[in-house]
Motif scaffolding. Structure first.
Motif, PDB file in Angstrom:
ATOM      1  N   GLY A 172     -50.195  87.887  22.539  1.00 11.77           N
ATOM      2  CA  GLY A 172     -49.869  87.756  23.952  1.00 11.77           C
ATOM      3  C   GLY A 172     -50.775  86.818  24.712  1.00 11.77           C
ATOM      4  O   GLY A 172     -50.834  86.872  25.950  1.00 11.77           O
ATOM      5  N   ILE A 173     -51.480  85.936  24.001  1.00 13.23           N
ATOM      6  CA  ILE A 173     -52.405  84.994  24.636  1.00 13.23           C
ATOM      7  C   ILE A 173     -51.775  83.603  24.593  1.00 13.23           C
ATOM      8  O   ILE A 173     -51.590  83.047  23.509  1.00 13.23           O
ATOM      9  N   PRO A 174     -51.411  83.013  25.732  1.00 15.22           N
ATOM     10  CA  PRO A 174     -50.853  81.656  25.727  1.00 15.22           C
ATOM     11  C   PRO A 174     -51.813  80.698  25.034  1.00 15.22           C
ATOM     12  O   PRO A 174     -53.020  80.721  25.285  1.00 15.22           O
ATOM     13  N   CYS A 175     -51.273  79.839  24.188  1.00 17.03           N
ATOM     14  CA  CYS A 175     -52.118  79.048  23.305  1.00 17.03           C
ATOM     15  C   CYS A 175     -51.544  77.654  23.126  1.00 17.03           C
ATOM     16  O   CYS A 175     -50.336  77.435  23.257  1.00 17.03           O
ATOM     17  N   VAL A 176     -52.414  76.705  22.795  1.00 17.49           N
ATOM     18  CA  VAL A 176     -52.008  75.353  22.477  1.00 17.49           C
ATOM     19  C   VAL A 176     -53.001  74.800  21.464  1.00 17.49           C
ATOM     20  O   VAL A 176     -54.138  75.265  21.382  1.00 17.49           O
ATOM     21  N   LEU A 177     -52.555  73.834  20.671  1.00 13.84           N
ATOM     22  CA  LEU A 177     -53.427  73.215  19.670  1.00 13.84           C
ATOM     23  C   LEU A 177     -53.749  71.796  20.106  1.00 13.84           C
ATOM     24  O   LEU A 177     -52.857  71.029  20.473  1.00 13.84           O
ATOM     25  N   TYR A 178     -55.053  71.452  20.036  1.00 11.97           N
ATOM     26  CA  TYR A 178     -55.477  70.105  20.417  1.00 11.97           C
ATOM     27  C   TYR A 178     -56.774  69.798  19.709  1.00 11.97           C
ATOM     28  O   TYR A 178     -57.729  70.598  19.745  1.00 11.97           O
ATOM     29  N   GLY A 179     -56.828  68.648  19.031  1.00 16.96           N
ATOM     30  CA  GLY A 179     -58.022  68.339  18.267  1.00 16.96           C
ATOM     31  C   GLY A 179     -58.241  66.853  18.066  1.00 16.96           C
ATOM     32  O   GLY A 179     -57.512  66.003  18.591  1.00 16.96           O
ATOM     33  N   ALA A 180     -59.255  66.555  17.262  1.00 11.34           N
ATOM     34  CA  ALA A 180     -59.736  65.188  17.087  1.00 11.34           C
ATOM     35  C   ALA A 180     -58.867  64.398  16.122  1.00 11.34           C
ATOM     36  O   ALA A 180     -57.934  64.917  15.498  1.00 11.34           O
ATOM     37  N   GLY A 181     -59.201  63.126  15.976  1.00  6.42           N
ATOM     38  CA  GLY A 181     -58.506  62.239  15.061  1.00  6.42           C
ATOM     39  C   GLY A 181     -59.279  62.043  13.773  1.00  6.42           C
ATOM     40  O   GLY A 181     -60.464  62.354  13.671  1.00  6.42           O
TER      41      GLY A 181
END
Length: 376
Positions: free
Chosen positions: A335-344
């Motif tokens: 139930g925790i809104p989440c997104v993925l974002y990371g390096a190159g």
């Protein structure tokens, strides 16, 4: 500071022992992260339900009344064998930091640690939690353990994404199908039932299942689900009819599909073979299953992160989906809104792996700005 931290993290062997028997595991790198956070005034928690497989949760407490944000990054890596060069040297060449885990995902780990430290100085109202977790490369037990003890208003998983915003990924379900035959001497076809030959009917049906999936509805970011046979085992010796043949399969799922719905599809396929193939009998054993993930693109954390990324990059971030599974799905299920974002970078699980140094630095700045905005 951030590239120095990245080199330190890469220099610590943290091979997942579930993947490589005798692997170093996460103890040494968890100890290092705990010291790093402790020296900077974070509240540090060590979770270790499975001995020798610790996760660290560091918390910068806000003054109150603001939203909380949790970062997630895994401490473990795949194996070192076959790596081209010294996998722990963290050498920098042409703006790239080379070594096992640089891209997957110690670059993201370093960025979220430094960003939390920088944001801690800003007098935030909301809490910032940094979860450095064990076992993502195998069973994700570390994130599961963290989520049994901690929560937040939103989360960012810092898996590598080349500074593109990942809002969906596939899930998977593993099944073992045992085709049952009857053992008999090879000279007695009147008595024996060849489980391997019967399994051939199943493999043909599996190929047709994959064809139907590819021709069906597709997810706009992820495409269609898929299925493949992973392993096959059966028989004892040349002169005996095999009593069983075991096929392991993997079904990759998209949002809207579940392990239960996949099992129903599989059993319908097998029941069709029971009805049409003489003496066809089977048994299904369900293995590990993980759900697909799809973020709410209107959620505050997605909007906030996208806005800060646009300021840093000079253009809106690319929106993407991933074919592989990540711990985002566990946050979503909690139930925790989440997104993925990371390096190159490139080379996850490969013989050569590297992280783009500039992207790691940019990632840390985007994370710092996102914390300042979201938790203020």
């Amino acid at each position: 500071m951030i590239l120095d931290l990245l080199r330190e993290l890469v220099g610590i062997d943290s091979v997942n022992p579930e993947l490589v028997p005798g692997g170093a595991g996460e103890v040494a790198i968890a100890d290092h992260c705990a010291r790093w956070f402790g020296e900077r005034g974070f509240e540090v928690h060590r979770l270790e339900e499975r001995p020798g497989r610790p996760s660290i949760v560091a918390i910068a407490r806000g003054s109150g009344g603001g939203r909380s944000l949790m970062f997630n990054g895994h401490l473990d890596t795949v194996g070192l064998a076959g790596y081209d060069g010294d996998p722990l040297a963290a050498e920098e060449r042409d703006g790239r930091i080379h070594g096992r885990g640089t891209f997957d995902m110690k670059g993201g780990l370093a960025a979220m640690m430094v960003a939390a430290h920088e944001a801690k100085q800003l007098g935030l109202r909301g809490d910032v939690l940094v979860a450095c977790v064990a076992d993502e490369e195998f069973g994700s037990h570390g994130t599961e353990e963290v989520l049994r003890h901690f929560t937040a208003d939103a989360a960012i998983v810092a898996e590598p994404s080349n500074l593109e915003l990942t809002v969906a990924h596939k899930g998977f379900a593993w099944f073992e199908v045992e085709i049952e035959g009857r053992a008999a001497h090879g000279s007695r076809p009147d008595l024996g039932i060849d489980a391997i030959v019967k399994a051939g009917h199943f493999l043909v049906a599996l190929e047709e299942w994959q064809r139907r999936l590819g021709a069906g509805d597709v997810h706009p970011l992820l495409g269609a689900g898929s299925v493949h046979a992973s392993t096959i085992d059966g028989g004892q010796e040349a002169s005996t009819y095999p009593a069983r043949c075991r096929v392991t399969l993997e079904r990759r799922t998209v949002p809207g599909e579940t392990t239960e719905s996949v099992r129903a599809e599989l059993e319908a396929l097998l029941d069709g073979l029971v009805a049409t193939v003489p003496d066809f009998r089977y048994r299904v054993v369900q293995g590990l299953g993980r759900p697909p993930f799809q973020a709410d693109r209107e959620s505050p954390i997605v909007a906030c992160l996208a806005a800060q990324a646009e300021k840093e990059l000079g253009h809106p971030p690319v929106i993407r989906g991933e074919p592989f599974w990540t711990d985002c799905a566990l946050y979503d299920a909690a139930g925790i809104p989440c997104v993925l974002y990371g390096a190159g970078g490139a080379g996850a699980h490969a013989a050569t792996e590297w992280a783009d140094a500039a992207s790691v630095e940019r990632l840390a700045r985007i994370f710092t700005a996102t914390i300042a905005d979201f938790c203020a």
